[in-house]
Write a protein that holds these residues in place. Structure first.
Motif, PDB file in Angstrom:
ATOM      1  N   MET A 281       0.808  -1.224   0.000  1.00 45.78           N
ATOM      2  CA  MET A 281       0.000   0.000   0.000  1.00 45.78           C
ATOM      3  C   MET A 281       0.843   1.277   0.000  1.00 45.78           C
ATOM      4  N   CYS A 282       2.147   1.151  -0.100  1.00 49.74           N
ATOM      5  CA  CYS A 282       3.067   2.290  -0.025  1.00 49.74           C
ATOM      6  C   CYS A 282       3.327   2.834  -1.431  1.00 49.74           C
ATOM      7  N   GLY A 283       2.927   4.083  -1.682  1.00 47.26           N
ATOM      8  CA  GLY A 283       3.141   4.707  -2.985  1.00 47.26           C
ATOM      9  C   GLY A 283       4.604   4.872  -3.328  1.00 47.26           C
ATOM     10  N   THR A 284       5.413   5.265  -2.352  1.00 44.78           N
ATOM     11  CA  THR A 284       6.843   5.422  -2.579  1.00 44.78           C
ATOM     12  C   THR A 284       7.473   4.071  -2.914  1.00 44.78           C
ATOM     13  N   CYS A 285       6.957   3.013  -2.289  1.00 43.21           N
ATOM     14  CA  CYS A 285       7.457   1.665  -2.579  1.00 43.21           C
ATOM     15  C   CYS A 285       7.182   1.276  -4.031  1.00 43.21           C
ATOM     16  N   ALA A 286       6.058   1.705  -4.568  1.00 46.08           N
ATOM     17  CA  ALA A 286       5.725   1.385  -5.958  1.00 46.08           C
ATOM     18  C   ALA A 286       6.758   1.991  -6.903  1.00 46.08           C
ATOM     19  N   VAL A 287       7.166   3.220  -6.636  1.00 43.52           N
ATOM     20  CA  VAL A 287       8.201   3.874  -7.442  1.00 43.52           C
ATOM     21  C   VAL A 287       9.540   3.167  -7.238  1.00 43.52           C
ATOM     22  N   ALA A 288       9.862   2.859  -5.995  1.00 41.13           N
ATOM     23  CA  ALA A 288      11.123   2.182  -5.680  1.00 41.13           C
ATOM     24  C   ALA A 288      11.181   0.808  -6.348  1.00 41.13           C
ATOM     25  N   SER A 289      10.044   0.123  -6.409  1.00 44.60           N
ATOM     26  CA  SER A 289       9.993  -1.200  -7.054  1.00 44.60           C
ATOM     27  C   SER A 289      10.370  -1.102  -8.526  1.00 44.60           C
ATOM     28  N   LYS A 290       9.859  -0.087  -9.197  1.00 48.97           N
ATOM     29  CA  LYS A 290      10.190   0.110 -10.609  1.00 48.97           C
ATOM     30  C   LYS A 290      11.683   0.389 -10.773  1.00 48.97           C
ATOM     31  N   MET A 291      12.227   1.192  -9.882  1.00 50.65           N
ATOM     32  CA  MET A 291      13.655   1.506  -9.936  1.00 50.65           C
ATOM     33  C   MET A 291      14.489   0.241  -9.724  1.00 50.65           C
ATOM     34  N   MET A 292      14.101  -0.558  -8.756  1.00 46.55           N
ATOM     35  CA  MET A 292      14.844  -1.785  -8.455  1.00 46.55           C
ATOM     36  C   MET A 292      14.762  -2.793  -9.600  1.00 46.55           C
ATOM     37  N   THR A 293      13.645  -2.829 -10.292  1.00 45.37           N
ATOM     38  CA  THR A 293      13.503  -3.732 -11.439  1.00 45.37           C
ATOM     39  C   THR A 293      14.500  -3.362 -12.530  1.00 45.37           C
ATOM     40  N   ILE A 294      14.676  -2.066 -12.759  1.00 43.52           N
ATOM     41  CA  ILE A 294      15.639  -1.603 -13.762  1.00 43.52           C
ATOM     42  C   ILE A 294      17.057  -1.943 -13.326  1.00 43.52           C
ATOM     43  N   VAL A 295      17.379  -1.667 -12.061  1.00 44.82           N
ATOM     44  CA  VAL A 295      18.725  -1.942 -11.553  1.00 44.82           C
ATOM     45  C   VAL A 295      19.023  -3.442 -11.627  1.00 44.82           C
ATOM     46  N   GLU A 296      18.040  -4.255 -11.312  1.00 37.37           N
ATOM     47  CA  GLU A 296      18.234  -5.708 -11.387  1.00 37.37           C
ATOM     48  C   GLU A 296      18.582  -6.135 -12.813  1.00 37.37           C
ATOM     49  N   GLN A 297      17.956  -5.515 -13.811  1.00 37.64           N
ATOM     50  CA  GLN A 297      18.254  -5.830 -15.206  1.00 37.64           C
ATOM     51  C   GLN A 297      19.647  -5.356 -15.596  1.00 37.64           C
ATOM     52  N   LEU A 298      20.093  -4.247 -15.027  1.00 34.86           N
ATOM     53  CA  LEU A 298      21.419  -3.703 -15.336  1.00 34.86           C
ATOM     54  C   LEU A 298      22.544  -4.483 -14.662  1.00 34.86           C
ATOM     55  N   LEU A 299      22.229  -5.153 -13.549  1.00 34.78           N
ATOM     56  CA  LEU A 299      23.231  -5.907 -12.787  1.00 34.78           C
ATOM     57  C   LEU A 299      22.776  -7.365 -12.631  1.00 34.78           C
ATOM     58  N   PRO A 300      22.759  -8.128 -13.728  1.00 39.33           N
ATOM     59  CA  PRO A 300      22.245  -9.497 -13.655  1.00 39.33           C
ATOM     60  C   PRO A 300      23.070 -10.421 -12.750  1.00 39.33           C
ATOM     61  N   GLN A 301      24.323 -10.067 -12.485  1.00 36.88           N
ATOM     62  CA  GLN A 301      25.174 -10.900 -11.646  1.00 36.88           C
ATOM     63  C   GLN A 301      24.905 -10.705 -10.149  1.00 36.88           C
ATOM     64  N   LEU A 302      24.107  -9.712  -9.798  1.00 39.54           N
ATOM     65  CA  LEU A 302      23.793  -9.412  -8.403  1.00 39.54           C
ATOM     66  C   LEU A 302      22.542 -10.176  -7.969  1.00 39.54           C
ATOM     67  N   GLN A 303      22.621 -10.827  -6.804  1.00 36.47           N
ATOM     68  CA  GLN A 303      21.441 -11.473  -6.230  1.00 36.47           C
ATOM     69  C   GLN A 303      20.545 -10.385  -5.654  1.00 36.47           C
ATOM     70  N   VAL A 304      19.303 -10.330  -6.125  1.00 37.63           N
ATOM     71  CA  VAL A 304      18.353  -9.328  -5.648  1.00 37.63           C
ATOM     72  C   VAL A 304      17.044 -10.033  -5.293  1.00 37.63           C
ATOM     73  N   GLY A 305      16.577  -9.790  -4.095  1.00 38.69           N
ATOM     74  CA  GLY A 305      15.295 -10.332  -3.674  1.00 38.69           C
ATOM     75  C   GLY A 305      14.439  -9.227  -3.094  1.00 38.69           C
ATOM     76  N   LYS A 306      13.169  -9.534  -2.914  1.00 36.95           N
ATOM     77  CA  LYS A 306      12.275  -8.559  -2.302  1.00 36.95           C
ATOM     78  C   LYS A 306      11.333  -9.288  -1.367  1.00 36.95           C
ATOM     79  N   ALA A 307      10.755  -8.535  -0.440  1.00 32.51           N
ATOM     80  CA  ALA A 307       9.790  -9.128   0.480  1.00 32.51           C
ATOM     81  C   ALA A 307       8.866  -8.056   1.031  1.00 32.51           C
ATOM     82  N   ASN A 308       7.610  -8.453   1.193  1.00 33.87           N
ATOM     83  CA  ASN A 308       6.630  -7.615   1.871  1.00 33.87           C
ATOM     84  C   ASN A 308       6.997  -7.661   3.354  1.00 33.87           C
ATOM     85  N   ILE A 309       7.329  -6.521   3.906  1.00 33.15           N
ATOM     86  CA  ILE A 309       7.816  -6.463   5.287  1.00 33.15           C
ATOM     87  C   ILE A 309       6.782  -6.978   6.292  1.00 33.15           C
TER      88      ILE A 309
END
Length: 103
Positions: free
Chosen positions: A27-55
């Motif tokens: 329900m966090c609006g800022t999180c929605a923007v951050a999620s989009k940013m993280m998706t892009i970064v994950e694509q740019l750094l495929p060698q990095l392990q990236v996970g997410k979780a609902n706190i």
């Protein structure tokens, strides 16, 4: 980004490699923007392990790491949390932060 459980986070940390763990709430609006940013970064750094979780479902990780708010990015390197990012700022900022020491 793949949703991680506590066990997946623990395994990633114990690997000793650089790992990013993105914490959010749906329900966090800022999180929605951050999620989009993280998706892009994950694509740019495929060698990095990236996970997410609902706190809301990993409260013990939030408590153990003294998470103050979401969105939050835990960066782990060498088996310990080295950075806790609350202000995601921009994709270039996140890219540079996460790119360090994975080349």
């Amino acid at each position: 980004m793949e949703e991680w459980s506590k066990e997946q986070w623990d395994t990633a940390v114990q690997s000793g490699e650089k790992v990013a763990f993105y914490l959010y709430t749906p329900m966090c609006g800022t999180c929605a923007v951050a999620s989009k940013m993280m998706t892009i970064v994950e694509q740019l750094l495929p060698q990095l392990q990236v996970g997410k979780a609902n706190i809301n479902f990993i409260e013990h990780i939030a408590f153990d790491n003294k998470i103050e708010s979401v969105p939050c990015l835990l960066v782990c390197d060498g088996g310990k949390v080295t950075e806790k990012v609350y202000a995601f700022q921009s994709v270039p900022f996140l890219y540079e932060l996460l790119k360090k020491s994975i080349d």
